[in-house]
Design an enzyme around this catalytic site. Structure first.
Site, PDB file in Angstrom:
ATOM      1  N   ASP A  22      10.146  13.245 -10.028  1.00 28.31           N
ATOM      2  CA  ASP A  22       8.570  13.127  -9.410  1.00 28.31           C
ATOM      3  C   ASP A  22       8.396  11.285  -9.407  1.00 28.31           C
ATOM      4  OD1 ASP A  22       6.071  14.470  -8.404  1.00 28.31           O
ATOM      5  OD2 ASP A  22       5.535  14.839 -10.645  1.00 28.31           O
ATOM      6  N   GLY A  23       7.236  11.871  -8.263  1.00 28.23           N
ATOM      7  CA  GLY A  23       6.257  10.392  -8.507  1.00 28.23           C
ATOM      8  C   GLY A  23       7.312   9.515  -7.194  1.00 28.23           C
ATOM      9  N   ASN A  24       7.561   9.921  -6.193  1.00 21.89           N
ATOM     10  CA  ASN A  24       8.665   9.217  -5.079  1.00 21.89           C
ATOM     11  C   ASN A  24       7.398   8.641  -4.176  1.00 21.89           C
ATOM     12  OD1 ASN A  24      11.052  10.200  -6.110  1.00 21.89           O
ATOM     13  ND2 ASN A  24      11.100  11.145  -4.430  1.00 21.89           N
ATOM     14  N   GLY A  25       6.184   9.638  -4.200  1.00 21.15           N
ATOM     15  CA  GLY A  25       5.081   9.570  -2.582  1.00 21.15           C
ATOM     16  C   GLY A  25       4.296   8.308  -3.818  1.00 21.15           C
ATOM     17  N   ARG A  26       4.133   8.051  -5.624  1.00 16.62           N
ATOM     18  CA  ARG A  26       2.992   7.629  -5.223  1.00 16.62           C
ATOM     19  C   ARG A  26       3.679   5.983  -6.250  1.00 16.62           C
ATOM     20  NH1 ARG A  26       2.804  11.111 -10.605  1.00 16.62           N
ATOM     21  NH2 ARG A  26       3.628  12.196  -9.615  1.00 16.62           N
ATOM     22  N   GLU A  69       7.469  25.163  -3.255  1.00 14.71           N
ATOM     23  CA  GLU A  69       5.975  25.351  -2.763  1.00 14.71           C
ATOM     24  C   GLU A  69       5.922  23.760  -1.939  1.00 14.71           C
ATOM     25  OE1 GLU A  69       7.056  25.799  -6.061  1.00 14.71           O
ATOM     26  OE2 GLU A  69       5.809  27.619  -5.584  1.00 14.71           O
ATOM     27  N   ASN A  70       7.114  23.317  -1.780  1.00 17.24           N
ATOM     28  CA  ASN A  70       7.150  21.666  -1.027  1.00 17.24           C
ATOM     29  C   ASN A  70       6.947  22.063   0.384  1.00 17.24           C
ATOM     30  OD1 ASN A  70       9.118  20.124  -3.308  1.00 17.24           O
ATOM     31  ND2 ASN A  70       6.944  20.243  -3.457  1.00 17.24           N
TER      32      ASN A  70
END
Ligand code: IPE
Ligand code: IPE
Ligand code: MG
Length: 241
Positions: A22-26, A69-70
């Site tokens: 997690d955290g790719n977008g940020r 959910e993605n």
């Protein structure tokens, strides 16, 4: 292994590690880049971590790549992710072979784009003879969905006097030959499972890290495994495993 063995800690590395990347977008947003740039870098991080897991002789590694959910993300981001999967998998087949990795899909393949599905099938076939490390890619995976599909598989064969058991549910999960997960790592600061491997996570240890997934490397993974080796796992007993 430089791990001190004591009766109160597992004293060894996990058999099966699950990773919620997690955290790719940020990571991308912080650099004023489109979120998709974070996914692109995230693939590189996964490669670094896979190499390290193979070096540490971790037998089973499961990456949470795309959740049930993605699909609710913007259409463009979903399309980018499916396309990234399709293209990057082909180019990484040699890498997987080099480290002796067998790659497998964990999830409901029926909703994947044809391109992504084909890439996964080709990668599975090309790596089928390897067993140094089994790398499962959880794509269109959801813990709830996996349990529901398991029960439905059983319902087809069931005779009317049978009742379902834990063993039957487990046996019908995706990739049921892979043992339950021992350690779940999540990058990106959130402390939740987000529907990852719910059945098999029943006795997992958790390791949450603030660092964003594209920044991950070999050391981060090794640190998490070292930490695991110092944990006491009792599985409900008073004695230690
Ligand atoms: C994880 O990174 C990758 C996928 C879910 C596909 P995110 O895309 O969730 O990154 P953040 O959480 O928005 O930073
Ligand atoms: C979990 O990350 C799914 C994957 C890493 C593939 P999300 O970013 O989708 O999770 P939430 O929405 O923050 O729970
Ligand atoms: Mg996220």
């Amino acid at each position: 292994m430089d791990i001190e063995s004591s009766p109160q800690t597992s004293g060894h590395y996990p058999n099966h590690v699950g990773i919620i990347m997690d955290g790719n977008g940020r990571w991308a947003t912080k650099r004023s880049l489109p979120r998709t740039a974070g996914h692109y870098e995230g693939v590189k991080a996964a490669k670094r971590v896979t190499s390290e897991a193979a070096r540490l002789k971790i037998p089973y590694l499961t990456y949470y790549v795309f959740s049930t959910e993605n699909w609710q993300r913007p259409e463009k981001e979903v399309a980018y992710l499916m396309n990234l999967l399709a293209t990057r998998l082909y180019s990484e087949i040699d890498f997987y072979k080099r480290i002796g990795a067998r790659v497998l899909l964990r999830g409901d393949s029926s909703k994947l784009t044809k391109k992504a599905y084909d890439a996964i099938k080709v990668t599975e076939e090309a790596t089928a003879q390897f067993d140094q490390i089994i790398v499962s890619l959880a794509i269109n995976h959801g813990g709830h969905d996996e349990i529901v599909r398991s029960v439905n598989k059983w319902l087809v064969t069931r005779d009317s006097s049978q009742v379902i058991t834990e063993e039957v549910i487990r046996a019908n999960l995706d990739l049921s030959f892979i043992p339950p997960v021992d350690l779940i790592i999540r990058s990106g600061g959130e402390k939740r499972l987000s529907n990852f491997m719910l059945w098999d996570a029943a006795y997992a240890e958790f390791a949450f890290y603030d660092s964003l997934w594209p920044d991950w490397g070999a050391n981060d993974f090794k640190t998490a495994c070292d930490d695991f080796a110092h944990r006491a796992r009792r599985f409900g007993r008073v004695t230690y495993d």
